[in-house]
Design a protein around this motif. Structure first.
Motif, PDB file in Angstrom:
ATOM      1  N   PHE A  51      42.469 -24.225 -26.520  1.00  0.00           N
ATOM      2  CA  PHE A  51      41.559 -23.174 -26.956  1.00  0.00           C
ATOM      3  C   PHE A  51      41.376 -22.195 -25.801  1.00  0.00           C
ATOM      4  CE2 PHE A  51      40.675 -26.481 -29.981  1.00  0.00           C
ATOM      5  CZ  PHE A  51      40.417 -25.791 -31.161  1.00  0.00           C
ATOM      6  N   ARG A  52      41.791 -20.963 -26.014  1.00  0.00           N
ATOM      7  CA  ARG A  52      41.646 -19.935 -24.980  1.00  0.00           C
ATOM      8  C   ARG A  52      41.884 -18.570 -25.601  1.00  0.00           C
ATOM      9  NH1 ARG A  52      46.882 -21.864 -21.450  1.00  0.00           N
ATOM     10  NH2 ARG A  52      48.513 -21.488 -22.997  1.00  0.00           N
ATOM     11  N   THR A  53      41.491 -17.550 -24.854  1.00  0.00           N
ATOM     12  CA  THR A  53      41.667 -16.171 -25.303  1.00  0.00           C
ATOM     13  C   THR A  53      42.869 -15.519 -24.645  1.00  0.00           C
ATOM     14  OG1 THR A  53      39.300 -15.908 -25.709  1.00  0.00           O
ATOM     15  CG2 THR A  53      40.572 -13.902 -25.412  1.00  0.00           C
ATOM     16  N   ASN A  54      43.093 -15.804 -23.362  1.00  0.00           N
ATOM     17  CA  ASN A  54      44.164 -15.158 -22.599  1.00  0.00           C
ATOM     18  C   ASN A  54      45.405 -16.035 -22.569  1.00  0.00           C
ATOM     19  OD1 ASN A  54      45.761 -13.712 -20.828  1.00  0.00           O
ATOM     20  ND2 ASN A  54      44.115 -13.326 -19.364  1.00  0.00           N
ATOM     21  N   LEU A  55      46.506 -15.541 -23.110  1.00  0.00           N
ATOM     22  CA  LEU A  55      47.761 -16.287 -23.108  1.00  0.00           C
ATOM     23  C   LEU A  55      48.618 -15.995 -21.895  1.00  0.00           C
ATOM     24  CD1 LEU A  55      46.918 -16.052 -26.250  1.00  0.00           C
ATOM     25  CD2 LEU A  55      49.318 -16.505 -26.704  1.00  0.00           C
ATOM     26  N   ILE A  64      49.661  -5.416 -20.869  1.00  0.00           N
ATOM     27  CA  ILE A  64      48.741  -6.295 -21.586  1.00  0.00           C
ATOM     28  C   ILE A  64      48.624  -5.837 -23.036  1.00  0.00           C
ATOM     29  CG2 ILE A  64      46.321  -6.998 -21.767  1.00  0.00           C
ATOM     30  CD1 ILE A  64      46.187  -6.859 -18.715  1.00  0.00           C
ATOM     31  N   LEU A  65      48.607  -6.797 -23.943  1.00  0.00           N
ATOM     32  CA  LEU A  65      48.385  -6.524 -25.365  1.00  0.00           C
ATOM     33  C   LEU A  65      47.083  -7.174 -25.804  1.00  0.00           C
ATOM     34  CD1 LEU A  65      49.257  -5.510 -28.178  1.00  0.00           C
ATOM     35  CD2 LEU A  65      50.510  -7.673 -28.446  1.00  0.00           C
ATOM     36  N   HIS A  66      46.189  -6.376 -26.361  1.00  0.00           N
ATOM     37  CA  HIS A  66      44.947  -6.882 -26.943  1.00  0.00           C
ATOM     38  C   HIS A  66      45.166  -7.025 -28.444  1.00  0.00           C
ATOM     39  CE1 HIS A  66      42.527  -6.238 -23.268  1.00  0.00           C
ATOM     40  NE2 HIS A  66      43.315  -5.180 -23.087  1.00  0.00           N
ATOM     41  N   ASN A 189      48.597   0.622 -18.731  1.00  0.00           N
ATOM     42  CA  ASN A 189      49.285  -0.665 -18.765  1.00  0.00           C
ATOM     43  C   ASN A 189      48.730  -1.588 -19.852  1.00  0.00           C
ATOM     44  OD1 ASN A 189      51.410  -2.137 -17.573  1.00  0.00           O
ATOM     45  ND2 ASN A 189      49.950  -3.451 -16.500  1.00  0.00           N
ATOM     46  N   GLU A 190      48.105  -0.991 -20.874  1.00  0.00           N
ATOM     47  CA  GLU A 190      47.499  -1.804 -21.916  1.00  0.00           C
ATOM     48  C   GLU A 190      47.690  -1.159 -23.287  1.00  0.00           C
ATOM     49  OE1 GLU A 190      43.515  -3.171 -21.194  1.00  0.00           O
ATOM     50  OE2 GLU A 190      43.813  -3.259 -19.019  1.00  0.00           O
ATOM     51  N   SER A 191      47.909  -2.025 -24.285  1.00  0.00           N
ATOM     52  CA  SER A 191      48.013  -1.591 -25.671  1.00  0.00           C
ATOM     53  C   SER A 191      47.151  -2.500 -26.533  1.00  0.00           C
ATOM     54  CB  SER A 191      49.466  -1.637 -26.155  1.00  0.00           C
ATOM     55  OG  SER A 191      50.277  -0.739 -25.441  1.00  0.00           O
ATOM     56  N   ALA A 192      46.885  -2.039 -27.743  1.00  0.00           N
ATOM     57  CA  ALA A 192      46.071  -2.823 -28.674  1.00  0.00           C
ATOM     58  C   ALA A 192      46.743  -2.851 -30.032  1.00  0.00           C
ATOM     59  CB  ALA A 192      44.667  -2.233 -28.788  1.00  0.00           C
TER      60      ALA A 192
END
Length: 297
Positions: A51-55, A64-66, A189-192
Motif C-alpha cells: 500500500f503506497r502512493t509513490n511508485l 513524474i506522472l500524477h 518535469n511533471e504531467s498529470a
C-alpha cells in the motif's frame, strides 16, 4: 487431492451489457453510465503489492506522472466508498519486477470515501510483444479494481499520440476508445492524467460453478493450465504463471480482455470437466483440455 462429488448443474442466467452507453469527456473527466471496458491481465500480474502512493524508486529523476481519478458504481454517478485498486507497469527498460521484495512499479491503495485514488509514478515505455518482437505494445498502465457488489475490473490505460496504438490488438479494438487518454503538462518535469472508472454491477453464477471448473487441466498442446477463483473472477495460469482473469458470461463460459479470451467448460460426473480455451490476439490460439486435478475447497 480428493475429487469432489458431482453436483447437478444448476440453471444459469446470462446478462448482457452494452459496450457503449452514454459517455463523454467533460471538465477533464469521463462522464457517463457505460462501464469501463476490460483488457488483458497480461503475464506480469503479481498479487500483494504494498500500500503506497509513490511508485517511483528512490532517487528517481525522470518525468513524474500524477495519476488520479474516481471509481463509480454502475450508474456512473455514485462514488465507490470502499474498494481496492492495484496498479503495475514496466520500468524505463520495459521490464516488470516479478521477483524483488521492493515490488518496483507496483502499488495498492484503498479508495477513499469519495471513491478517489491518487498515485505518483512515471510515464511507462513501449516494449516488444512476447508473441511478435517486431511489434511493440503501446505504453500502458495495468489496473485491477475490486469492490463489493461490483464486478472486479481488470483493465489498462493508454496514452494519446502513442505511435503503437494502431497496431496493438487491444488498442485497435473500439472497446479501448475511452481508455486512451491525454496527458496534461503541469510543470517542466511533471504531467498529470485523470482516469475515472465506472464499474459494472456484479453478476455471478452460483458459487458451485467456480468449484466445478477449478482445477488443473492437461491441454492439447501438452501445457498445463490451472483455473481458480479469485474474488469474482476466474484466474488462470499457464505452466504455473498467472496469465489472465476472466468474468462469467453464461453457460459455464468465462471471457476476458477485449473479448479476445474465452474459456468454455463442459461439466461431467464425479467432478470431471473439459475446457475449450481461445486466446485471440496477434495470433489465434485454440486449445482443448481435460481436468486432471480437482480442488477440495
Amino acid at each position: 487431492m480428493r475429487r469432489r462429488t458431482f453436483i447437478e448443474e444448476m440453471g444459469l442466467f446470462a446478462v448482457g451489457i452494452g459496450a457503449f452507453g452514454q459517455i463523454s469527456w467533460r471538465e477533464g473527466r469521463s462522464v457517463g453510465d457505460s462501464p469501463t471496458t476490460t483488457d488483458i491481465l497480461g503475464p506480469w500480474y503479481r498479487p500483494g503489492a504494498p500500500f503506497r502512493t509513490n511508485l517511483n524508486p528512490a532517487g528517481f529523476a525522470g518525468e513524474i506522472l500524477h495519476l488520479s481519478g474516481t471509481v463509480y458504481k454502475e450508474d456512473g454517478k455514485t462514488p465507490m466508498k470502499k474498494g481496492l485498486i492495484e496498479i503495475w507497469q514496466c520500468n524505463k527498460d520495459g521490464l516488470y519486477d516479478n521477483t524483488s521484495d521492493e515490488f518496483i512499479y507496483r502499488a495498492s491503495q484503498q479508495l477513499n470515501r469519495n471513491g478517489a485514488y491518487s498515485f505518483v509514478t512515471s510515464i511507462p515505455v513501449a516494449y516488444p510483444s512476447e508473441a511478435d518482437p517486431s511489434q511493440y505494445r503501446p505504453a500502458h498502465i495495468h489496473m485491477r479494481i475490486s469492490a463489493e457488489g461490483q464486478q472486479d475490473l481488470i483493465t489498462q490505460l493508454y496514452f494519446k499520440g502513442d505511435p503503437n496504438l494502431e497496431s496493438d490488438p487491444s488498442t485497435k479494438s473500439p472497446l479501448s476508445i475511452n481508455r486512451i487518454l491525454p496527458l496534461t503538462k503541469t510543470k517542466d518535469n511533471e504531467s498529470a492524467l485523470r482516469f475515472d472508472v465506472i464499474l459494472r454491477k456484479e453478476y455471478l453464477p452460483d458459487g458451485t460453478v467456480f468449484q466445478k471448473v477449478s482445477g488443473v487441466y492437461k491441454m492439447s498442446d501438452n501445457s498445463m493450465m490451472e483455473f481458480y477463483r479469485q474474488g469474482d473472477l476466474l484466474f488462470y495460469k499457464r505452466n504455473n504463471q498467472i496469465s489472465g482473469g476472466l468474468s462469467y458470461r453464461d453457460a459455464n463460459t468465462f471471457i476476458g480482455g477485449v473479448n479476445d479470451t474465452e474459456a468454455q467448460f463442459e461439466l461431467q460426473p464425479q467432478g470431471n470437466a473439459t475446457v475449450r480455451f481461445r486466446f485471440s490476439r496477434r495470433r489465434e490460439t485454440k486449445l482443448t483440455g481435460t481436468k486432471l486435478v480437482n480442488y477440495n475447497r
